[in-house]
Structures are given as C-alpha cells and as structure tokens.
Design an enzyme around this catalytic site. Structure first.
Site, PDB file in Angstrom:
ATOM      1  N   PRO A   1       0.791  -1.222   0.000  1.00 48.43           N
ATOM      2  CA  PRO A   1       0.000   0.000   0.000  1.00 48.43           C
ATOM      3  C   PRO A   1       0.823   1.271   0.000  1.00 48.43           C
ATOM      4  O   PRO A   1       1.774   1.413   0.758  1.00 48.43           O
ATOM      5  CB  PRO A   1      -0.748  -0.108   1.328  1.00 48.43           C
ATOM      6  CG  PRO A   1       0.146  -0.915   2.206  1.00 48.43           C
ATOM      7  CD  PRO A   1       1.182  -1.570   1.371  1.00 48.43           C
ATOM      8  N   GLU A   2       0.412   2.200  -0.830  1.00 47.10           N
ATOM      9  CA  GLU A   2       0.898   3.569  -0.720  1.00 47.10           C
ATOM     10  C   GLU A   2      -0.280   4.374  -0.174  1.00 47.10           C
ATOM     11  O   GLU A   2      -1.268   3.796   0.266  1.00 47.10           O
ATOM     12  CB  GLU A   2       1.387   4.079  -2.082  1.00 47.10           C
ATOM     13  CG  GLU A   2       2.531   3.211  -2.631  1.00 47.10           C
ATOM     14  CD  GLU A   2       3.115   3.716  -3.931  1.00 47.10           C
ATOM     15  OE1 GLU A   2       3.198   4.938  -4.122  1.00 47.10           O
ATOM     16  OE2 GLU A   2       3.475   2.884  -4.774  1.00 47.10           O
TER      17      GLU A   2
ATOM     18  N   HIS B   1      -0.184 -16.625   8.228  1.00 48.03           N
ATOM     19  CA  HIS B   1       0.374 -15.304   8.518  1.00 48.03           C
ATOM     20  C   HIS B   1      -0.617 -14.360   9.175  1.00 48.03           C
ATOM     21  O   HIS B   1      -0.491 -13.148   9.042  1.00 48.03           O
ATOM     22  CB  HIS B   1       0.927 -14.659   7.239  1.00 48.03           C
ATOM     23  CG  HIS B   1       1.912 -15.523   6.523  1.00 48.03           C
ATOM     24  ND1 HIS B   1       3.182 -15.760   7.008  1.00 48.03           N
ATOM     25  CD2 HIS B   1       1.815 -16.242   5.382  1.00 48.03           C
ATOM     26  CE1 HIS B   1       3.818 -16.572   6.185  1.00 48.03           C
ATOM     27  NE2 HIS B   1       3.010 -16.881   5.191  1.00 48.03           N
TER      28      HIS B   1
ATOM     29  N   ARG C   1       5.289 -10.870   4.789  1.00 50.14           N
ATOM     30  CA  ARG C   1       6.693 -10.418   4.774  1.00 50.14           C
ATOM     31  C   ARG C   1       7.117  -9.724   6.070  1.00 50.14           C
ATOM     32  O   ARG C   1       8.287  -9.395   6.241  1.00 50.14           O
ATOM     33  CB  ARG C   1       6.934  -9.503   3.566  1.00 50.14           C
ATOM     34  CG  ARG C   1       6.927 -10.283   2.270  1.00 50.14           C
ATOM     35  CD  ARG C   1       7.119  -9.393   1.079  1.00 50.14           C
ATOM     36  NE  ARG C   1       8.472  -8.863   0.983  1.00 50.14           N
ATOM     37  CZ  ARG C   1       8.859  -8.006   0.047  1.00 50.14           C
ATOM     38  NH1 ARG C   1       7.990  -7.574  -0.839  1.00 50.14           N
ATOM     39  NH2 ARG C   1      10.092  -7.592   0.009  1.00 50.14           N
TER      40      ARG C   1
ATOM     41  N   ARG D   1      19.853  20.417  -1.543  1.00 54.07           N
ATOM     42  CA  ARG D   1      19.883  18.980  -1.830  1.00 54.07           C
ATOM     43  C   ARG D   1      20.222  18.725  -3.294  1.00 54.07           C
ATOM     44  O   ARG D   1      20.006  19.576  -4.150  1.00 54.07           O
ATOM     45  CB  ARG D   1      18.531  18.346  -1.523  1.00 54.07           C
ATOM     46  CG  ARG D   1      18.101  18.527  -0.098  1.00 54.07           C
ATOM     47  CD  ARG D   1      16.983  17.559   0.190  1.00 54.07           C
ATOM     48  NE  ARG D   1      16.235  17.944   1.363  1.00 54.07           N
ATOM     49  CZ  ARG D   1      15.797  17.070   2.267  1.00 54.07           C
ATOM     50  NH1 ARG D   1      16.056  15.785   2.121  1.00 54.07           N
ATOM     51  NH2 ARG D   1      15.108  17.483   3.303  1.00 54.07           N
TER      52      ARG D   1
END
Length: 310
Positions: free
Chosen positions: A2-3, A128, A147, A190
DNA sequence: CGTAGACCCTGCGCGC
DNA sequence: TGCGCGCAGGGTCTAC
C-alpha cells in the site's frame, strides 16, 4: 502493497463498519513483525469503543474511547465531524474511561504485504494471521502480513504527533499546505534525484514507488534529475501531478498489482490506469513514439519515458 | 546534514 | 515437476 491511496481506500472502507463497534478481545498469534508486537499494550484496547478512523502518511489510525456508546447513536455517524459534534469538541478527552489514561489509538502499518480484513469472528485462522481483533458485533478485524514489514502498536491519541513513527513526517500531499513552494523550499541544498526526494517521507508522505514514477511521468520530469536543477515553476507542476495521481488512484479504489484489497476484500482498479509503472517496453501512452524504460534508483525499479521526461 | 546501499522477510513468476 | 534466481507496493540503519 500500500501507498497512500491504498491506505486511504482501506480507511474509507472500514470506517462505516467499525465506528461504534467495540474491541472485545485482541489475539496475538505471531508477534514477529518489523517491531515485535506487544500483547499487553494491544490488549489495553479491550473494552474500548472505536470512535474514528484516520490516516497519517501510510499509517491507519484507529481512535478509541473508553466509554461505550450504543451503536444506534452512531447509526448515521459516518462523518467524523458529526461524531465529534455529538460527543463534544474533544471526543476522546470527554470519555470518562479515558479521562485518566487519555484516548488510545491503534496504529497499523501494512508494510509491503500487510492485509487488513473484516471477517466473521469464527472464521478460521489463515496463514500469517499475526493479529485478530475480536469485536462486540461478532466480527474480527484480521491483520495478516507474510513479509512482516508491517507495524502494529497502541499509543495515546494525544501524544501521537510526538511518537517516533510520526514526528519526522513531512507534509500530507492532499492537504492544502502542499504545493510547489513547499517542495522547492525543501529541495534547497539537496542534490538527490527527484524520485528519491519524492519518496522521502520527511519531505512529503505517502508517495511510494508506484506513484513516484506516475507523478513524474505526468509532470514530464526525468526521475533521475537532481532537485538542484529543477526550476521553481516545475515544482508547481510536480506538486499538482502528485496530488492528481493520488486523487485519481483513490477514486478508482487503489492499485491492485497482486493482492491489495480494501477491508471488505474488494480489489482496486487503478492498475489499468498506470501510465508507466510496470510497463517497460510498452509504447509511451502520450503517443510520442518512444518506449517506456525501466531503470533502478536507490534499489527501486523506476519507469519513465525517455522522450517525454527531461 | 544528505545520500547511497544493505538489510529485514516471504512468495511468486520466470527460465532452465 | 522442480530448482534457482530476480523481483515485489515499505522503512530503517549504517557508512561515507
């Protein structure tokens, strides 16, 4: 997985079913996530009522109060503002049960492979399944993460901003305070590639590997271009591209590449709208005649059109 | 301080 | 079919 859009879609799908329900029991099946789960802390949620679902960056926040509100009082309370209005200006602070300890918030992060789904309480455990939140309504909020890059913990609502997970976070890209000037300001001094800059959560939150490539394509900026060499005006274009691509993805239920699904198991369909991500070798959708290229920036696959993006 | 790279972990699809 | 490899939507830590 997910973002920002996927977490937001998840939040919206779970808000109506969860607000007003109550945590009965918290089952910790496998405590091995990125940060080991703390059973005693998580069990402090037991007996508390879910007041509101929020999102900060890619974190889902489940605010709870100690005082039980009858569900019928919250029947049409899908709008958090109205919930707050009914309970008073400071929902959590007004709770009798929370008065001493303050409100508690369950903080969830899905990492790469986390899934959060609402199932019947008696549904069998699946592979899981790290956590199960049993609810008074007879359902269970199931947290699976093969994961184990995810995170789950409980913190006081009032002090969340000072928590180490949150205090360094940058601006929310869908908020009014996000624009090109913010990006230009943070870019000063930067030299990083603009894609790395966009994915830096201390600059702007929620933009992950898919949407960084997509936003840069929409803004026609080469992902390797140093932020030191981006004109002020192009930061405006970039900020707008970020806002638009995230908004479009939310509208379409997020991107389901493998297995993203909302709280009720529905897949998203923004994947069919992706212009460049995962499309190496395909024709540029702008029709420039070039083909999408894949390169690696900071160990992450990056997709772009070599002709359109400079 | 900013940046690049390694690392955490399991599962999947691919080529052989 | 089986095996090894590369790759995957996240974040953090270290060395420079």
């Amino acid at each position: 997985m997910p973002e920002l859009p996927e977490v937001e879609v998840l939040r919206r799908s779970l808000e109506r079913p969860l607000v007003g329900d109550r945590f009965d029991a918290v089952q910790v099946h496998f405590p091995t996530l990125r940060e080991p789960l703390c059973g005693p802390a998580l069990r402090r949620l037991q007996g508390r009522t879910i007041r509101r679902l929020r999102r900060r960056a890619k974190y889902l926040l489940v605010d709870t109060g100690g005082e039980h509100l009858p569900r019928r009082d919250l029947a049409d309370a899908t709008d958090p503002i109205r919930v707050a209005g009914r309970a008073g200006p400071d929902v959590v602070g007004k709770d009798r049960g929370a008065a001493a300890s303050g409100g508690l918030t369950l903080v969830l992060h899905l990492g790469m492979s986390g899934r959060l789904t609402l199932v019947e309480r008696t549904a069998p455990l699946v592979d899981h399944e790290h956590l199960g939140f049993e609810l008074a309504s007879g359902r269970r909020l199931r947290f699976c993460d093969p994961r184990r890059f995810g995170v789950a913990f409980v913190a006081s609502t009032e002090s969340l901003d000072r928590d180490r997970h949150f205090r360094h976070l940058g601006v929310e890209p869908l908020s009014a305070s996000f624009d090109g000037a913010v990006l230009a300001d943070l870019a000063r001094g930067r030299t990083a590639p603009v894609k790395t800059f966009l994915m830096n959560a201390s600059v702007v939150v929620g933009v992950g590997n898919i949407y960084a490539s997509e936003a840069l394509y929409r803004a026609r900026i080469h992902p390797r271009r140093s932020v030191a060499r981006i004109a002020h005006r192009r930061f405006d274009v970039l900020a707008e591209a970020v806002r638009e691509v995230l908004g479009d993805a939310i509208e379409q239920g997020g991107t389901t590449l493998n297995d993203f699904a909302d709280g009720e198991g529905n897949s998203g369909y923004f994947q069919v709208s992706l212009d460049v991500y995962g499309r190496e070798g395909e024709a540029c959708p702008a029709g420039c005649g070039s083909r999408i290229r894949r390169i690696v920036i900071s160990n992450r696959s990056t997709y772009y059109c070599p002709r359109c993006q400079r």
